[in-house]
Design a protein around this motif. Structure first.
Motif: not given
Lengths: 311, 677
Positions: A103-125
């Motif tokens: 469960v927590y390995l999947l949470a690790l994936a989600t964590f970085f997925l969300a960070l990648a979304g924030l990284d580009v600095g667009t409203a969508f991400g």
């Protein structure tokens, strides 16, 4: 020993190899329900292969998080998937068998997925990351409650043990798990960005969660993200099958038992895929602020199932 | 070298640091280096003290001031449990002081660095002092020194009105706490006739009736205030941000952990009754603190307040372990009690490591941007790559994700609850553990959401202000200590099952349970066998190996492809930082979902160019706040009652001399009557 090593390698490779097919089957099924012909069930493979050979465009603002995230997401999802028994309840040598770890390995994936979304600095991400983490936090509550209900029945937190114990238990011991199974389906739909939580086929800002975060990806990294998403779907289907209905899974390491295991798994997976296809074609997407109700329902159902077990 | 010698020179080094800084009062910078330097030396020697106690294997006890005429001896007593905490304190103090060398430049010229140095040395000495005694008078002395010196560190930046207010709140709360603790300890001493923890514990079993419950309640309130359990947490988000960052790291990383340390001592040494209800109360407090702590953290966009609320959350997680240990013990499951206690103490250690790391990281950002408001950061990963990477380690660890240490102890806590539910110990407790599991799962999910917000809004995306755009990396003096802590976070996670957990269980089973449990961690002694294993080391190895394989595989399959940089999809207008998601809007949906608990308020102010027609808006302001339930329903009624009471008492203050003489006469008569009776 050789059999066990081979089985472990098979276990690692099976998820990435079969996973895109699941996505293809769901898409085909949905097309059928909508009276369309739809693409071949092997289209997701072609997509991944095509994307692997494409050039990439990365946003100016993107940092190493954006560049590393697809690899982290893929690897974390893959190592979780390899822990879920698929055709055999015995014999695998994969050391990450603990269900909380998965469960927590999947949470690790989600964590970085969300960070990648924030990284580009667009409203969508950013919006996608916010929605994803909101859903993931509540889904984690549902997931762990479901985990607790199977652990309570099986008296073990090791997935392989759980599978073999439940496959041998009598019907009345595991009857309460049907409630937990219903809760698990809700979590499955949420975690895999399916209806009624998210629309995997749209790029509309009002509806999307998962797609919003990977909007800026292209080329190889997009391929990895899409692939990881399909592996996650496969993982949840395999969990649904082998935590709740593991009958027919190989309990000895003989060739015939493994063959039966493969066949049984394939049939059950097709049924699960049909259920998901049906839900996707039949349910509307819920409003975002209605989704917590569904996830809290999942928590309550799983909790009731635990209570029935321990009473 | 003997532990006694090492401990004595540790205190001498601390004293030299404080005294030297005081003597160098006019030479701010030298006093600063002197104090921090000596604290670093002292923490090395404190570390060695801990190591030597653990090596000896027997508790070290001696009188620090063997002078004639002192009737209450200044007793030092260090057993294995305190040695573990002493080593933790030593490592964190070392890192914090190393960091402070450069960080305090921020205050140079505005405040006296010497004043800071004096209080800093006294504060760090008191941290070591608290864990190195078991005599109630020595303990209370160190505890009060710790509270007072930290007050002066909280109010160091005294020109800011808010810091003085935070300091006063902290002082009031901590004094109430000390009063409760002192009352509890003196009551115990009075009723048992003993003055140190172990002897009190050995006779306290004779106590009956309501008396032990009263003492337990006093201890719980006293240490609960220091630990920051809800609803006694109000001082924490005020005081932590006020202090300089490395002091916040020590306060959050160590000081509040000492309350947990003492609570464990109380539950397993001073009051070894193991009432089921005491455990239940602690677990309920833990679950509530964990869940509410993280929800409040989500609403914050002041970085250090956010981290302070996460301390409340983690104290809650720790209490889930400690409370479960008491419950298991009360039902006679020693092996499970050990499992739960190890979970609690292990999370205490881990939280100390990653929370200090996060506070130091937030301090580094503050050092360069001069603001704590995360809405004003953005894109810092490009200017501060080291700080960003190390903060990320802390964020992943606190979110409880493998293979870091936060996951290891949360995993252990989960297993404790699972075991409690699965082995069937009675309806009441099973209900409780199911609820606690749900609370813990939601907590760790929400913590991940909160740290995606904290890390993402701070370090990723576009810079939102001029300060964030022009920030540069901090010097190595500040990177170094963070690096040490980050490596420790990884090590404590990766080697959790092979070294840390067995070691902690060895220490705790001698200290707390006084039974030897050989079958841990298979726990064959349980009604039904319970098997589990933590494979954090494997997770680390596999993630690395598969990562390398994936990179190679992708490279081989797709070949070398061109990667170009371009602007992201912008819908035809220029993307500005104002279009990025902000910290408030990131967590807004979660706040809306939990609005029944959080009770958010929203104030909208609109100014118009044409005030009559109201067509053209000139400015639009939205203020998002929370309804402060604790102040309205708990603290304000109490303070109103106290003021009302003191108003009544004030009536006897007439200001007339004759009246006061009358009071004295009455007092003398009463005393005479009492004395002659």
């Amino acid at each position: 020993m050789t059999t066990r090593i081979l089985l472990t390698i098979l276990q690692i490779l099976m998820a990435p190899v079969i996973a895109p097919l699941c996505v293809g089957i769901i898409r085909k099924g949905k097309a059928f329900m909508q009276n369309r012909k739809g693409a071949s069930i092997f289209q997701p493979y072609r997509d991944i292969a095509k994307l692997m050979h494409k050039d990439e465009v990365i946003a100016h603002e993107a940092s190493w998080i954006f560049r590393a995230a697809p690899y982290i997401v893929f690897v974390a999802t893959l190592s979780a998937a390899a822990a879920v028994p698929i055709i055999s309840g015995v014999g695998t040598l994969w050391p990450l068998g603990d269900i909380v770890m998965v469960v927590y390995l999947l949470a690790l994936a989600t964590f970085f997925l969300a960070l990648a979304g924030l990284d580009v600095g667009t409203a969508f991400g950013g919006t996608g990351a916010s929605r994803e983490m909101t859903m993931a936090a509540l889904a984690e509550g549902g997931m762990m409650t479901v985990v607790l209900s199977v652990v309570t029945v099986a008296h073990s937190a090791n997935i392989t043990d759980i599978t073999s114990i439940i496959s041998q238990a009598n019907f009345f011991t595991i009857a309460p798990l049907f409630l937990a199974f219903a809760a698990f389906i809700i979590v499955l739909l949420c975690e895999n960005a399916r209806y009624p939580f998210d629309n995997p086929a749209t790029h509309l800002e009002l509806t999307m969660i998962h797609e919003a975060m990977i909007l800026e990806y292209s080329g190889k990294r997009l391929a990895l993200m899409e692939w990881a998403a399909s592996i996650k779907l496969f993982l949840f289907i395999a969990l649904a099958i082998n935590l709740f209905f593991p009958w027919g899974i190989a309990t000895t390491l003989t060739f015939s038992a493994l063959l039966v295991g493969i066949a049984v798994f394939a049939i059950k997976a097709l049924v699960m895929l049909f259920v998901i296809t049906f839900v996707e074609s039949w349910m509307p997407k819920l409003r975002f602020f209605r989704l917590p109700d569904l996830l809290f329902t999942a928590i309550v159902m799983a909790a009731i199932s635990i209570l029935i077990t321990v009473l | 070298m003997s532990a006694q010698f090492l401990y004595t020179i540790t205190l001498i080094f601390f004293g030299a640091g404080a005294l030297g800084a005081a003597l160098l009062y006019t030479q701010g910078r030298y006093a600063h280096y002197w104090a921090h330097g000596f604290v670093m030396i002292a923490s090395v020697s404190a570390l060695l003290t801990g190591v030597s106690v653990l090596k000896q294997g027997v508790p070290v006890q001696f009188n620090l001031l063997p002078l004639k005429g002192i009737t209450i001896p200044f007793l030092v007593s260090i057993d294995a449990f305190s040695a573990v905490f002493m080593m933790l304190i030593a490592v964190l103090t070392f890192c914090a002081s190393w960091y402070g060398l450069a960080y305090m430049k921020h205050y140079e010229g505005r405040y006296s660095l010497a004043r800071f140095g004096v209080w800093y040395a006294i504060f760090t000495a008191s941290l070591v002092g608290v864990v190195s005694t078991q005599s109630i008078f020595t303990f209370l002395w160190w505890w009060e020194v710790m509270s007072l010196s930290s007050y002066f560190l909280v109010t160091y930046d005294y020109r800011d009105e808010k810091n003085m207010h935070a300091g006063t709140l902290y002082l009031v709360m901590t004094q109430i706490g000390t009063a409760c603790i002192a009352a509890a300890m003196l009551l115990m001493a009075l009723s048992t006739g003993a003055l140190d923890f172990a002897s009190i514990g050995s006779v306290s079993a004779n106590l009956t009736g309501w008396f032990p419950h009263l003492v337990f309640a006093l201890f719980l309130i006293g240490f609960g205030i220091k630990a920051g359990i809800i609803p006694l947490h109000v001082w924490l988000p005020e005081a932590h941000p006020a202090a300089p960052s490395h002091v916040s790291a020590l306060m959050s990383g160590v000081m509040i952990k000492l309350a947990i340390y003492m609570l464990v001592r109380v539950m397993f040494e001073i009051l070894p009754f193991f009432h089921l209800w005491w455990g239940i109360i602690i677990v309920i407090i833990g679950a509530v603190s964990a869940l509410l702590g993280v929800l409040y953290a989500l609403t914050e966009h002041d970085m250090k307040r956010l981290l302070a609320y996460h301390s409340v959350e983690n104290i809650g997680i720790i209490l889930l372990g400690v409370g479960s240990a008491v419950m298991f013990k009360s039902m006679g499951f020693d092996a499970l009690a050990l499992l739960a206690l190890v979970a609690g103490v292990f999370h205490t250690v881990n939280h100390a490591l990653f929370k200090s790391l996060l506070f130091l990281g937030s301090g580094a950002v503050f050092f360069k941007t001069h603001t704590r408001d995360i809405e004003k950061y953005g894109g810092l990963i490009k200017h501060m790559p080291w700080t960003a990477a190390l903060f990320l380690v802390g964020a992943v660890a606190i979110s409880g994700l493998p293979p870091f240490n936060g996951f290891a102890s949360e995993w252990l806590t989960f297993q404790t609850m699972f075991a409690g539910v699965a082995v069937g110990l009675g309806m009441k407790v099973q209900f409780l553990w199911i609820g606690a599991t749900v609370a813990l799962a939601l907590t760790s999910g929400l913590a991940a959401a909160c740290f995606v917000k904290a890390f993402g809004v701070t370090f990723l995306g576009k810079p939102r202000t001029k300060e964030a755009k022009s920030a540069t990396e901090v010097p190595f003096t500040m990177i170094g200590p963070m690096l040490v802590l980050a490596v420790l976070c990884l090590m404590f996670g990766v080697f959790a099952s092979s070294s840390v957990i067995p070691y902690l269980s060895a220490v705790l089973q001698n200290f707390a349970l006084a039974t030897s449990i050989t079958s841990w961690p298979t726990l064959a002694s349980m009604p039904t066998p319970w098997a589990f294993e933590l494979s954090n080391l494997w997770a680390f190895v596999i993630l690395l190996a598969l990562g390398v394989l994936t990179v190679l595989f992708v490279r081989v399959w797709g070949g070398k492809r061109k990667v170009t940089r371009n602007i992201p999809w912008d819908c035809g207008v220029d993307l500005t930082p104002r279009m990025e998601i902000s910290a408030s809007s990131f967590s807004r949906s979660l706040i809306t979902m939990f609005k029944g608990i959080l009770r958010p308020t929203k104030q909208t102010e609109i100014a118009y160019h044409d005030s009559e027609m109201r067509y053209f808006v000139s400015s639009h302001t939205v203020n998002l706040h929370l309804h402060d339930v604790y102040a309205v329903y708990l603290y304000r009624p109490i303070s109103r009652f106290v003021l009302w009471g003191s108003g009544r008492v004030k009536r006897i203050q007439s200001g007339v001399l004759n009246a006061y003489i009358l009071y004295i006469v009455i007092a003398v008569i009463i005393l005479l009557v009492v004395a002659l009776r």
